[in-house]
Design a protein around this motif. Structure first.
Motif, PDB file in Angstrom:
ATOM      1  N   ASP A 460      -1.933 -45.088  27.429  1.00  0.00           N
ATOM      2  CA  ASP A 460      -3.349 -44.392  27.833  1.00  0.00           C
ATOM      3  C   ASP A 460      -4.303 -44.369  26.611  1.00  0.00           C
ATOM      4  O   ASP A 460      -4.211 -43.608  25.899  1.00  0.00           O
ATOM      5  CB  ASP A 460      -3.063 -43.006  28.569  1.00  0.00           C
ATOM      6  N   PRO A 461      -5.280 -45.381  26.506  1.00  0.00           N
ATOM      7  CA  PRO A 461      -6.004 -45.155  25.241  1.00  0.00           C
ATOM      8  C   PRO A 461      -6.909 -44.230  25.277  1.00  0.00           C
ATOM      9  O   PRO A 461      -7.410 -44.151  24.124  1.00  0.00           O
ATOM     10  CB  PRO A 461      -6.762 -46.659  25.635  1.00  0.00           C
ATOM     11  N   SER A 462      -7.040 -43.383  26.148  1.00  0.00           N
ATOM     12  CA  SER A 462      -7.899 -42.131  25.863  1.00  0.00           C
ATOM     13  C   SER A 462      -7.205 -41.260  25.414  1.00  0.00           C
ATOM     14  O   SER A 462      -7.687 -40.053  24.714  1.00  0.00           O
ATOM     15  CB  SER A 462      -8.387 -41.717  27.239  1.00  0.00           C
ATOM     16  N   GLU A 463      -5.803 -41.204  25.246  1.00  0.00           N
ATOM     17  CA  GLU A 463      -5.014 -40.540  24.224  1.00  0.00           C
ATOM     18  C   GLU A 463      -4.765 -41.152  22.957  1.00  0.00           C
ATOM     19  O   GLU A 463      -4.160 -42.100  22.855  1.00  0.00           O
ATOM     20  CB  GLU A 463      -3.392 -40.228  24.981  1.00  0.00           C
ATOM     21  N   PHE A 464      -5.598 -40.614  22.072  1.00  0.00           N
ATOM     22  CA  PHE A 464      -5.706 -41.126  20.835  1.00  0.00           C
ATOM     23  C   PHE A 464      -4.676 -40.859  19.910  1.00  0.00           C
ATOM     24  O   PHE A 464      -3.937 -41.944  19.220  1.00  0.00           O
ATOM     25  CB  PHE A 464      -6.883 -40.649  20.007  1.00  0.00           C
ATOM     26  N   ALA A 465      -4.079 -39.582  20.053  1.00  0.00           N
ATOM     27  CA  ALA A 465      -2.764 -39.567  18.952  1.00  0.00           C
ATOM     28  C   ALA A 465      -2.206 -38.398  19.637  1.00  0.00           C
ATOM     29  O   ALA A 465      -2.612 -37.445  20.274  1.00  0.00           O
ATOM     30  CB  ALA A 465      -3.336 -39.133  17.649  1.00  0.00           C
ATOM     31  N   ILE A 466      -0.982 -38.120  19.287  1.00  0.00           N
ATOM     32  CA  ILE A 466      -0.389 -36.741  19.710  1.00  0.00           C
ATOM     33  C   ILE A 466       0.409 -36.346  18.567  1.00  0.00           C
ATOM     34  O   ILE A 466       0.568 -36.902  17.373  1.00  0.00           O
ATOM     35  CB  ILE A 466       0.879 -37.071  20.418  1.00  0.00           C
ATOM     36  N   ASP A 467       0.452 -35.020  18.277  1.00  0.00           N
ATOM     37  CA  ASP A 467       1.265 -34.454  17.086  1.00  0.00           C
ATOM     38  C   ASP A 467       2.707 -34.226  17.129  1.00  0.00           C
ATOM     39  O   ASP A 467       3.309 -34.961  18.275  1.00  0.00           O
ATOM     40  CB  ASP A 467       0.473 -32.866  16.804  1.00  0.00           C
ATOM     41  N   VAL A 468       3.115 -34.072  16.102  1.00  0.00           N
ATOM     42  CA  VAL A 468       4.701 -33.941  16.039  1.00  0.00           C
ATOM     43  C   VAL A 468       5.350 -33.113  17.142  1.00  0.00           C
ATOM     44  O   VAL A 468       6.454 -33.460  17.839  1.00  0.00           O
ATOM     45  CB  VAL A 468       5.176 -33.498  14.554  1.00  0.00           C
ATOM     46  N   GLU A 469       4.725 -31.796  17.549  1.00  0.00           N
ATOM     47  CA  GLU A 469       5.151 -30.844  18.300  1.00  0.00           C
ATOM     48  C   GLU A 469       5.170 -31.532  20.007  1.00  0.00           C
ATOM     49  O   GLU A 469       6.077 -31.478  20.698  1.00  0.00           O
ATOM     50  CB  GLU A 469       4.463 -29.721  18.510  1.00  0.00           C
ATOM     51  N   ALA A 470       4.076 -32.651  20.142  1.00  0.00           N
ATOM     52  CA  ALA A 470       3.994 -33.144  21.433  1.00  0.00           C
ATOM     53  C   ALA A 470       5.169 -34.120  21.463  1.00  0.00           C
ATOM     54  O   ALA A 470       5.694 -34.477  22.494  1.00  0.00           O
ATOM     55  CB  ALA A 470       2.766 -33.524  21.575  1.00  0.00           C
ATOM     56  N   PHE A 471       5.432 -34.962  20.476  1.00  0.00           N
ATOM     57  CA  PHE A 471       6.284 -35.959  20.577  1.00  0.00           C
ATOM     58  C   PHE A 471       7.707 -35.481  20.795  1.00  0.00           C
ATOM     59  O   PHE A 471       8.520 -35.706  21.348  1.00  0.00           O
ATOM     60  CB  PHE A 471       6.561 -36.508  19.126  1.00  0.00           C
TER      61      PHE A 471
END
Length: 798
Positions: A460-471
């Motif tokens: 989903d290109p609207s999700e630019f990045a995730i942090d380590v916690e989300a990963f």
């Protein structure tokens, strides 16, 4: 040959089987794959396909292994080679459609055309006979049928109707009187029409908008049996240990299909090529072991992207649009609503009109408009009624917002579209996935160009990045819900190879520098006249450089036409495409452009390699069954298909693996450089551990990283094997005051530590020993940006 007890693979290695690399060739590399550490050999489709097909998804028969791909003897050879080493076989199957580009090659299609509704295969295909009075409409002509006959291009010859290279059967007795071609054509169970009429007037279901791939009704028991007898035999006789199901969303009832497949194969390991949107779960009631891994790909990509670069890249995109006058929405969801609506009104108009024809009773005058709007607003690929009703309700809500004038018609349609048993609801579910795929993956992905690595299948290109916690949170869920689902970084369908994306990710850390470089490249090489496309093109070139000229031109052609902004597949803009190809040529021919490109790539390459190694180790050790796409154990710099299906030099990889292994034994480690030997080291060590020590990969525990540079590390414990990977390497290197794109030195980590169990540990990548407890990353990552720690064997702790 008897079937081995059921088990899931610990890893797979995908091979593209084709006439130039057949099953015998696949058998010849099993020893290399075994040495690499792969557990199962993963084969692309091996049923007979259209002559010359390199991908095999245009199946033309279901009764044998494709002789052009090695035949039965070839499958036996690769199965014997794999099973002799304790390895398994996973085979890709295609239940949704068959190839009909050449009617003469597909006996079932030939019979349908010859006998129409009376053909024994009439129920195999999904044809709306009523639309054309019992004729299949075939979009192959360049003009009208009368013009084709008048020009002598359409003729009766050798008991067939022929149009250039196309051959079609004649209904029995339809040409016995020697009538002219036009008269004979009028007597057939098919109607040849201009190819431009396909979008709105076709009366058979296709795979997406591909006229040459006709959908089949595998929901019918006799069609399932007829198209799966050979596949089921492979499993029952031990020639295949598992199956990968292509495009289940095209099926009328995917859950029922998977039930039938599981019953027929006694519950063999099965994966589905299912694209999940956002937090959408895989239907838990499906009898499958998981997806083919695009959801995992998106997680890995985004944890390596710097969120701080989003605003600057958005600003660059806005400037490029303004400079070149390229209009259109920049909000992702607004963009895809428009592209999906364009698909529903354009290349898939025939599917919308068929839905309209199927509506019961008196239908609203604007029913087709309302159906198209609902399809454009559908938030996921499809529902599986009664499951997923909430997606239909959400689509209806959005449709009313976008088109208040359609609110009454939308409300009138909902009871039918929500009825799991109604033919309209069933077909609507099949159609929504088509609209999503064509409108998003094949259109919007080429228009949303701020960071090309994010416009990847399953993302989903609207999700630019995730942090380590989300990963970590996502991997905990994956391990709990779908531990045997596949993970991947590259496939035969990805828009860019994994290492192209890894290098493009660096741009999010240096958006200002990238803006200057892009301006410089456009100033010296010229612009296509489409600023956002300039950005997309140069990102691809930078990401894949060094790149062969013909590959760059092929990518530019496909990307520009898929975007359908400045040129189109059906109506190419010659002036734009001439400018575009001139820009590409200048990257190779103009010294100022070439020098700037070489210098910038050299500057970002170390950070790109760091991202590549991090992505690879994360994917190979995270929960799931890791797949290595053919050749990607070295740098994978492919672009969109067919570039990503190029031949692989296995002799080179075999030789390099021997050198890496021998050097490791001598304590000589490969450098991080263009040879990619270090990626082979990471891949082989991780795969061997996954296969040979499965007890070290049974859980997922996020590890705590402490210190000033903690945000630059991802660390987790899989139950014995511990992964530590660097993220955002440019920012990390900059902490030490050096060149921000240089390789990260130990000083960059400062006092940062990873907290692990206090026990003797060994890094499988370097052979170095650590005491455990508080491990300094300056020491652990002194050689490579990644580490793979395992319990040290007793003799290793002496």
């Amino acid at each position: 040959m008897s079937r081995a007890p059921r088990r899931a693979p610990r890893s797979t290695y995908r091979l593209q089987v084709r006439p130039s690399f057949d099953l015998h060739d696949a058998a010849s590399v099993v020893d290399y794959l075994d040495a690499l550490g792969a557990d199962w050999v993963y084969l692309s489709p091996i049923l007979p396909s259209r002559a010359g097909s390199d991908h095999g998804y245009d199946v033309v028969a279901h009764d044998r292994v494709d002789p052009a791909r090695g035949g039965e003897a070839g499958l036996e050879a690769v199965a014997d080679a794999a099973h002799a080493r304790g390895r398994g076989i996973l085979v890709d199957i295609v239940p949704n459609h068959v190839g009909v580009a050449d009617a003469a090659q597909n006996p079932a299609w030939w019979s349908l055309l010859q006998h129409g509704p009376d053909s024994p295969h009439a129920d195999t295909f999904d044809v709306d006979w009523a639309l054309t009075g019992g004729r299949v409409r075939l979009p192959v002509l360049g003009g009208t049928v009368e013009e084709a006959v008048a020009a002598g291009d359409l003729r009766v010859e050798h008991g067939e109707l022929r149009y250039f290279e196309h051959r079609f059967p004649l209904a029995p007795g339809s040409a016995d009187d020697g009538a002219d071609a036009l008269t004979v054509h009028g007597r057939q169970h098919y109607e040849l029409v201009n190819w431009q009429r396909a979008d709105a007037e076709l009366n058979y279901r296709r795979f997406f908008a591909v006229n040459e791939l006709a959908g089949i009704r595998v929901e019918r028991a006799e069609v399932f049996d007829g198209t799966h007898v050979e596949i089921v035999r492979w499993v029952r006789e031990g020639l295949a240990d598992g199956l990968r199901v292509d495009h289940p969303d095209g099926l009328a009832a995917p859950g029922d299909y998977l039930d039938r497949l599981a019953d027929a194969t006694d519950g063999a390991y099965v994966l589905v090529e299912k694209i999940l949107e956002g937090d959408e779960p895989l239907p838990p009631h499906w009898r499958t072991d998981g997806t083919t891994g695009y959801d995992a790909l998106a997680d890995v990509d985004r944890v390596l992207v710097d969120p701080a670069g989003e605003a600057a890249l958005d600003a660059l995109d806005a400037r490029l649009r303004a400079e070149t006058g390229i209009d259109g929405p920049t909000d992702w969801h607004e963009l895809i609503h428009g592209t999906k609506r364009g698909v529903a009104d354009g290349i898939l108009r025939s599917e919308v009109l068929r839905l309209e024809r199927m509506l019961p009773g008196a239908r609203p005058a604007d029913a087709a408009d309302a159906l198209a709007e609902l399809l454009a607003c559908f938030p996921v690929y499809r529902s599986y009624l009664p499951a997923g009703r909430e997606h239909l309700d959400e689509a209806a809500r959005l449709a009313r917002e976008h088109r208040p004038d359609l609110a009454a018609s939308v409300d009138a349609l909902l009871p039918v579209l929500a009825d799991p048993t109604h033919p309209v609801a069933i077909r609507f579910q099949q159609t929504s996935g088509m609209v999503m795929a064509k409108g998003v993956e094949d259109t919007a992905f080429y228009r949303f160009t701020r960071l090309g690595s994010l416009t990847e299948v399953g993302g989903d290109p609207s999700e630019f990045a995730i942090d380590v916690e989300a990963f970590h949170a996502r991997q905990v869920r994956r391990n709990a819900a779908w531990p045997d689902s596949m993970t991947t970084l590259s496939t035969h369908d990805t828009k860019r190879g994994e290492d192209v994306r890894a290098r493009i990710d660096v741009l999010a850390e240096i958006p200002e520098r990238w803006s200057l470089e892009l301006d410089g490249l456009r100033a010296t090489a010229g612009s296509t006249g489409d600023g956002p496309f300039d950005a997309l093109l140069w990102q691809a070139i930078v990401g894949a450089w060094p790149l062969e000229r013909e590959r760059a031109h092929a990518y530019a052609d496909k990307a520009a036409r898929e975007a359908s902004v400045s040129t189109h597949w059906t109506a190419p803009d010659e002036a734009f495409e001439r400018r575009m190809h001139e820009v590409v040529d200048r990257a190779f021919d103009v010294p100022a452009v070439r020098e700037r490109l070489d210098a910038f790539v050299a500057w970002v390459a170390p950070a790109g390699w760091s991202n590549s190694l991090a992505a690879k180790l994360l994917q190979l050790t995270m929960p799931g069954v890791p797949d290595v796409y053919q050749g990607s154990e070295l740098w994978e710099t492919s672009l969109v298909d067919p570039d990503n299906r190029r031949p692989v030099d296995f002799d080179l990889r075999r030789r390099l693996l021997r050198e890496v292994d021998a050097g490791f034994e001598r304590g000589e480690l490969p450098d991080v450089d263009g040879t990619a030997a270090v990626k082979l080291l990471v891949t082989s060590r991780a795969l061997r551990l996954r296969r040979d020590r499965p007890e070290w990969f049974t859980r997922y525990t996020p590890l705590e990283v402490v210190g000033d540079a903690a945000r630059h590390a991802v660390a987790f414990d899989r139950g014995g094997a511990i992964t530590v990977a660097t993220r955002l390497p440019v920012g990390l290197a900059g902490r030490a005051g050096g060149d921000p794109a240089a390789s990260v030195g130990p000083e960059a980590w400062g006092d940062t530590e990873v907290l692990v169990r206090r026990m003797p540990l060994r890094d499988a990548l370097t052979g170095r020993r650590f005491d455990g407890g508080r491990v300094r990353l300056a020491d652990l990552l002194a050689t490579y940006p990644v580490a793979l720690l395992t319990p040290a064997e007793p003799e290793e702790t002496r």
